[in-house]
Structure formats: structure tokens, C-alpha cells
Scaffold this motif. Structure first.
Motif, PDB file in Angstrom:
ATOM      1  N   ILE A 153      -9.894 -27.213   3.249  1.00 48.28           N
ATOM      2  CA  ILE A 153      -9.851 -27.853   1.939  1.00 48.28           C
ATOM      3  C   ILE A 153     -11.176 -28.554   1.683  1.00 48.28           C
ATOM      4  CG2 ILE A 153      -8.804 -29.793   0.661  1.00 48.28           C
ATOM      5  CD1 ILE A 153      -6.108 -28.934   1.778  1.00 48.28           C
ATOM      6  N   ASP A 154     -11.704 -28.340   0.491  1.00 51.53           N
ATOM      7  CA  ASP A 154     -12.892 -29.060   0.028  1.00 51.53           C
ATOM      8  C   ASP A 154     -12.374 -30.429  -0.424  1.00 51.53           C
ATOM      9  OD1 ASP A 154     -14.869 -30.193  -1.524  1.00 51.53           O
ATOM     10  OD2 ASP A 154     -15.246 -28.394  -2.716  1.00 51.53           O
ATOM     11  N   ARG A 155     -12.669 -31.473   0.325  1.00 45.24           N
ATOM     12  CA  ARG A 155     -12.068 -32.777   0.027  1.00 45.24           C
ATOM     13  C   ARG A 155     -12.571 -33.375  -1.287  1.00 45.24           C
ATOM     14  NH1 ARG A 155     -11.495 -35.697   5.944  1.00 45.24           N
ATOM     15  NH2 ARG A 155      -9.596 -34.569   6.537  1.00 45.24           N
ATOM     16  N   LYS A 156     -13.737 -32.896  -1.752  1.00 44.89           N
ATOM     17  CA  LYS A 156     -14.230 -33.390  -3.039  1.00 44.89           C
ATOM     18  C   LYS A 156     -13.566 -32.661  -4.202  1.00 44.89           C
ATOM     19  CE  LYS A 156     -18.544 -35.302  -1.457  1.00 44.89           C
ATOM     20  NZ  LYS A 156     -19.967 -35.057  -1.244  1.00 44.89           N
ATOM     21  N   ASN A 157     -13.046 -31.490  -3.910  1.00 46.86           N
ATOM     22  CA  ASN A 157     -12.328 -30.687  -4.912  1.00 46.86           C
ATOM     23  C   ASN A 157     -11.074 -30.153  -4.223  1.00 46.86           C
ATOM     24  OD1 ASN A 157     -14.708 -30.457  -6.996  1.00 46.86           O
ATOM     25  ND2 ASN A 157     -15.582 -29.886  -5.018  1.00 46.86           N
ATOM     26  N   PRO A 158     -10.097 -31.041  -3.989  1.00 52.16           N
ATOM     27  CA  PRO A 158      -9.029 -30.696  -3.035  1.00 52.16           C
ATOM     28  C   PRO A 158      -8.111 -29.543  -3.421  1.00 52.16           C
ATOM     29  CG  PRO A 158      -8.695 -32.904  -3.960  1.00 52.16           C
ATOM     30  CD  PRO A 158      -9.963 -32.378  -4.554  1.00 52.16           C
ATOM     31  N   TYR A 159      -8.282 -29.010  -4.632  1.00 50.40           N
ATOM     32  CA  TYR A 159      -7.484 -27.817  -4.979  1.00 50.40           C
ATOM     33  C   TYR A 159      -8.119 -26.576  -4.373  1.00 50.40           C
ATOM     34  CZ  TYR A 159     -11.106 -28.380  -8.449  1.00 50.40           C
ATOM     35  OH  TYR A 159     -12.331 -28.601  -9.034  1.00 50.40           O
ATOM     36  N   LEU A 160      -9.372 -26.700  -3.897  1.00 52.77           N
ATOM     37  CA  LEU A 160     -10.093 -25.535  -3.363  1.00 52.77           C
ATOM     38  C   LEU A 160      -9.949 -25.413  -1.852  1.00 52.77           C
ATOM     39  CD1 LEU A 160     -13.502 -25.818  -5.292  1.00 52.77           C
ATOM     40  CD2 LEU A 160     -11.522 -24.385  -5.866  1.00 52.77           C
ATOM     41  N   ILE A 161      -9.674 -24.180  -1.409  1.00 49.50           N
ATOM     42  CA  ILE A 161      -9.708 -23.865   0.025  1.00 49.50           C
ATOM     43  C   ILE A 161     -10.824 -22.834   0.207  1.00 49.50           C
ATOM     44  CG2 ILE A 161      -8.427 -22.982   2.009  1.00 49.50           C
ATOM     45  CD1 ILE A 161      -5.872 -24.008   0.829  1.00 49.50           C
ATOM     46  N   CYS A 162     -11.678 -23.072   1.192  1.00 50.22           N
ATOM     47  CA  CYS A 162     -12.919 -22.304   1.298  1.00 50.22           C
ATOM     48  C   CYS A 162     -13.185 -21.840   2.730  1.00 50.22           C
ATOM     49  CB  CYS A 162     -14.104 -23.194   0.898  1.00 50.22           C
ATOM     50  SG  CYS A 162     -13.807 -24.192  -0.558  1.00 50.22           S
ATOM     51  N   PRO A 163     -13.963 -20.766   2.866  1.00 48.82           N
ATOM     52  CA  PRO A 163     -14.392 -20.351   4.198  1.00 48.82           C
ATOM     53  C   PRO A 163     -15.304 -21.427   4.811  1.00 48.82           C
ATOM     54  CG  PRO A 163     -14.786 -18.613   2.569  1.00 48.82           C
ATOM     55  CD  PRO A 163     -14.456 -19.867   1.814  1.00 48.82           C
ATOM     56  N   GLY A 180     -22.180 -21.338   2.976  1.00 47.31           N
ATOM     57  CA  GLY A 180     -22.930 -21.054   1.759  1.00 47.31           C
ATOM     58  C   GLY A 180     -23.179 -22.272   0.878  1.00 47.31           C
ATOM     59  N   TRP A 181     -22.735 -23.431   1.334  1.00 52.50           N
ATOM     60  CA  TRP A 181     -22.962 -24.670   0.576  1.00 52.50           C
ATOM     61  C   TRP A 181     -23.829 -25.618   1.397  1.00 52.50           C
ATOM     62  CZ3 TRP A 181     -21.441 -25.105  -4.417  1.00 52.50           C
ATOM     63  CH2 TRP A 181     -20.500 -24.167  -4.867  1.00 52.50           C
ATOM     64  N   SER A 182     -24.574 -26.440   0.725  1.00 52.43           N
ATOM     65  CA  SER A 182     -25.365 -27.439   1.440  1.00 52.43           C
ATOM     66  C   SER A 182     -24.401 -28.493   1.982  1.00 52.43           C
ATOM     67  CB  SER A 182     -26.361 -28.087   0.497  1.00 52.43           C
ATOM     68  OG  SER A 182     -25.656 -28.813  -0.472  1.00 52.43           O
ATOM     69  N   ALA A 184     -23.256 -31.256   1.344  1.00 54.01           N
ATOM     70  CA  ALA A 184     -22.548 -32.242   0.514  1.00 54.01           C
ATOM     71  C   ALA A 184     -21.028 -32.277   0.686  1.00 54.01           C
ATOM     72  CB  ALA A 184     -22.896 -32.012  -0.953  1.00 54.01           C
ATOM     73  N   PHE A 185     -20.439 -31.153   1.103  1.00 59.91           N
ATOM     74  CA  PHE A 185     -18.976 -31.093   1.167  1.00 59.91           C
ATOM     75  C   PHE A 185     -18.430 -31.203   2.585  1.00 59.91           C
ATOM     76  CE2 PHE A 185     -20.616 -28.792  -2.471  1.00 59.91           C
ATOM     77  CZ  PHE A 185     -19.985 -29.452  -3.508  1.00 59.91           C
ATOM     78  N   ASP A 186     -19.346 -31.188   3.558  1.00 63.83           N
ATOM     79  CA  ASP A 186     -18.945 -31.158   4.970  1.00 63.83           C
ATOM     80  C   ASP A 186     -18.261 -32.467   5.388  1.00 63.83           C
ATOM     81  OD1 ASP A 186     -20.344 -28.848   4.683  1.00 63.83           O
ATOM     82  OD2 ASP A 186     -22.074 -29.461   5.884  1.00 63.83           O
ATOM     83  N   VAL A 262     -20.941 -20.245 -11.693  1.00 62.69           N
ATOM     84  CA  VAL A 262     -19.540 -20.640 -11.846  1.00 62.69           C
ATOM     85  C   VAL A 262     -19.195 -21.754 -10.872  1.00 62.69           C
ATOM     86  CG1 VAL A 262     -17.162 -19.830 -11.748  1.00 62.69           C
ATOM     87  CG2 VAL A 262     -18.966 -18.265 -12.493  1.00 62.69           C
ATOM     88  N   LEU A 263     -19.606 -21.549  -9.609  1.00 62.29           N
ATOM     89  CA  LEU A 263     -19.186 -22.473  -8.568  1.00 62.29           C
ATOM     90  C   LEU A 263     -19.917 -23.806  -8.603  1.00 62.29           C
ATOM     91  CD1 LEU A 263     -18.669 -19.947  -5.725  1.00 62.29           C
ATOM     92  CD2 LEU A 263     -16.956 -21.514  -6.576  1.00 62.29           C
ATOM     93  N   THR A 264     -21.121 -23.819  -9.138  1.00 60.33           N
ATOM     94  CA  THR A 264     -21.841 -25.082  -9.096  1.00 60.33           C
ATOM     95  C   THR A 264     -21.652 -25.883 -10.377  1.00 60.33           C
ATOM     96  OG1 THR A 264     -23.800 -23.922  -9.837  1.00 60.33           O
ATOM     97  CG2 THR A 264     -23.644 -24.336  -7.483  1.00 60.33           C
ATOM     98  N   SER A 265     -20.821 -25.358 -11.271  1.00 60.74           N
ATOM     99  CA  SER A 265     -20.654 -26.072 -12.548  1.00 60.74           C
ATOM    100  C   SER A 265     -19.932 -27.388 -12.349  1.00 60.74           C
ATOM    101  CB  SER A 265     -19.873 -25.213 -13.515  1.00 60.74           C
ATOM    102  OG  SER A 265     -18.611 -24.927 -12.981  1.00 60.74           O
TER     103      SER A 265
HETATM  104  N1  MLY Z   1     -19.207 -27.314  -9.049  1.00 59.62           N
HETATM  105  C1  MLY Z   1     -18.740 -28.243  -8.095  1.00 59.62           C
HETATM  106  C2  MLY Z   1     -17.811 -27.607  -7.073  1.00 59.62           C
HETATM  107  C3  MLY Z   1     -18.440 -27.202  -5.815  1.00 59.62           C
HETATM  108  C4  MLY Z   1     -17.400 -26.678  -4.831  1.00 59.62           C
HETATM  109  C5  MLY Z   1     -17.954 -26.579  -3.428  1.00 59.62           C
HETATM  110  N2  MLY Z   1     -16.964 -26.260  -2.438  1.00 59.62           N
HETATM  111  C6  MLY Z   1     -16.358 -24.976  -2.722  1.00 59.62           C
HETATM  112  C7  MLY Z   1     -17.475 -26.322  -1.095  1.00 59.62           C
HETATM  113  C8  MLY Z   1     -19.918 -28.968  -7.444  1.00 59.62           C
HETATM  114  O1  MLY Z   1     -20.980 -28.372  -7.282  1.00 59.62           O
HETATM  115  O2  MLY Z   1     -19.774 -30.142  -7.132  1.00 59.62           O
END
Ligand code: MLY
Length: 265
Positions: A153-163, A180-182, A184-186, A262-265
Motif C-alpha cells: 500500500i502506498d501510505r500517501k495514497n492508501p487506495y493504491l497497491i503497488c509493486p 519506479g518511484w523516487s 518519496a513514498f518509501d 497520469v501517475l504523477t498528477s
Molecule cells: N500523483 C501522485 C501519486 C503518486 C503515486 C505513487 N505511488 C504509486 C507510489 C503523486 O505524485 O504524489
């Protein structure tokens, strides 16, 4: 599961392995989700853990419920697994001789709470006790190893489940990084945390698994590496970088510029 992301291919292309089922505090066969939108239940207020409140199911996603506390606003929804100990049938509180509390941020005067409670429960559909599943047992030991893949679960966007990848292990704690993300979400969490799932979980539950991000990982990871002091951290960052490079290569091959916008919006 999204059309263009497949764990099998991804594990091969990244030369990685998935964390074994035994690592997780999740049931081997995901629990069935019988709840319906509109049903009411009792839930711990995530913002005030000692309070038990009335919540309404406002959405269903895989083995999880999207919940909203009655008397609260719609900006503080939260998600719970159907086998979470944070939720239980309406009436549990009363049986224990406890009182249902207004949620943090209850918009009306507290004196109106008893009447509000009566009104909100009258005629409402309450989730049957059989819908609530027992929490799976905690694995005896932390069996995660650096480099293992999982769904988190992406705790900043908890509806999302991600690899995600286990990028560090320290005692009972694991460091979950999002492919694939920096950084910020770790996050660090306990190995028995309920926010992490084995590879294939979303596919089995019908939840949506996000594809990995395609930020420019090399640059971001270099910045992060400079702030890492310990050898262990540097080593796990190197693993992460290799993965990131492979992911980026894969995504560029598969879908050109892909879904970054889409994902970074
Ligand atoms: N657009 C949002 C959501 C990023 C989601 C990242 N997760 C999937 C790891 C943002 O950039 O903050």
C-alpha cells in the motif's frame, strides 16, 4: 491487474524473486469480501485510536473496505482489510459496556452526539458478524530478505497497491520501496504489517495493482544515495538502482513514454 504489467515477466526482467507467502501476515487464500456499500460497522478512528466509532462502507476494493466515519467529513476516508482487527459488527462496543465515540472532527456540538448516533443507526443496514474475518497469525520471524518483491500500500495514497521491493531489513523492520518511484513514498514497517502483500495478491482479490512508476530513477536515486551514510543503505540503494534501470528499460520498450503523466498528477 493492469493490462501491461505482469509479475512473471517483471520478475524475470528484473532478475528478482518474490517474497514467499510465509513472510506475510496475510491469509494464504485472501478472505472473501461480502460487504456491500452502505453497510455500517464499528471501527477504530484512525486519527484517535482509543475511539470506536460508527463507520459506513463507502467503497469495496478487493479484500478491503473504503470506510467513512459517521459524523465526519468525506476527506478522511480510510481503507481496512475485511480481516482487520480495527473493524467489528455494530453492537460489539455496547456488549463490552463501552460507548461509541464521535469521530475526531465531529462537525456538530458534542451534545448532539447521542441523537446523531440514534438517527444514523436507525433503519441502517448493519454488516453481519460473519463478514468480519479473523486476523491471520503473525509469522514467528522476519523472513524478508533485501531484494524480494511484493505488493504494498502506498501510505500517501492508501487506495493504491503497488509493486515494491524490500530494500533493507533491520531486526523486525523492513524498508519498503516503490518500484519506479523516487524515495518519496518509501517507508519502514514491521514485517507483520498488514499493508504489505505477496506478489499476486491483487490478482486474487480483484484489487487494482498499479504498474511501476517511470520517474527518472537514476537521478533521484543518486540524490538519495548521497544522503545515505551507512554501507548497508548504500548497498540496498544500488540494488534499487539496478531494479529501477531495468524497470525503466522495460517500460520504455513496452509502452514508450507510458503513464508518467497520469501517475504523477
Ligand atoms: N500523483 C501522485 C501519486 C503518486 C503515486 C505513487 N505511488 C504509486 C507510489 C503523486 O505524485 O504524489
Amino acid at each position: 491487474q493492469s493490462d501491461d504489467f505482469h509479475w512473471d515477466d517483471y520478475l524475470k526482467e528484473t532478475g528478482s524473486i518474490s517474497a514467499p507467502l510465509e513472510c506475510f501476515r496475510q491469509s494464504k487464500i485472501p478472505p472473501t469480501n461480502d460487504f456491500k456499500v452502505g453497510m455500517k460497522l464499528e471501527a477504530h478512528d484512525p486519527r484517535s485510536i482509543t475511539s470506536v466509532c460508527i463507520a459506513t462502507v463507502v467503497g469495496i476494493t478487493g479484500a478491503r473496505l473504503r470506510l467513512r466515519l459517521d459524523g465526519s467529513d468525506n476527506r478522511n476516508d480510510f481503507w481496512r482489510l475485511v480481516d482487520s482487527p480495527d473493524i467489528r459488527p455494530v453492537g460489539t462496543c455496547e456488549k463490552k459496556g463501552d460507548l461509541l465515540q464521535p469521530p475526531l472532527g465531529y462537525q456538530m456540538n458534542v451534545s448532539s452526539w447521542p441523537m446523531f448516533l440514534l438517527r444514523t443507526l436507525t433503519g441502517s443496514e448493519m454488516a453481519p458478524a460473519s463478514y468480519f474475518k479473523a486476523e491471520p497469525p503473525k509469522p514467528a520471524l522476519n523472513n524478508f530478505k533485501v531484494g524480494m518483491k511484493l505488493e504494498a500500500i502506498d501510505r500517501k495514497n492508501p487506495y493504491l497497491i503497488c509493486p515494491a521491493t524490500i530494500s533493507n531489513v533491520k531486526g523486525d523492520d523492513v524498508y519498503v520501496t516503490f518500484d519506479g518511484w523516487s524515495g518519496a513514498f518509501d517507508y519502514w514497517c514491521k514485517y507483520d504489517c498488514r499493508d504489505i502483500f505477496p506478489v499476486g495478491w491483487c490478482h486474487l482479490t480483484g484489487d487494482v495493482l498499479q504498474p511501476p512508476g517511470n520517474q527518472t530513477p537514476i537521478i533521484k536515486n543518486t540524490v538519495k544515495a548521497q544522503t545515505c551514510s551507512s554501507k548497508a543503505n548504500r548497498r540496498s540503494m544500488q540494488t534499487a538502482q539496478k531494479t529501477a534501470v531495468a524497470v525503466t528499460a522495460q517500460q520504455t520498450r513496452k509502452s514508450g513514454r507510458s503513464k508518467a503523466s497520469v501517475l504523477t498528477s
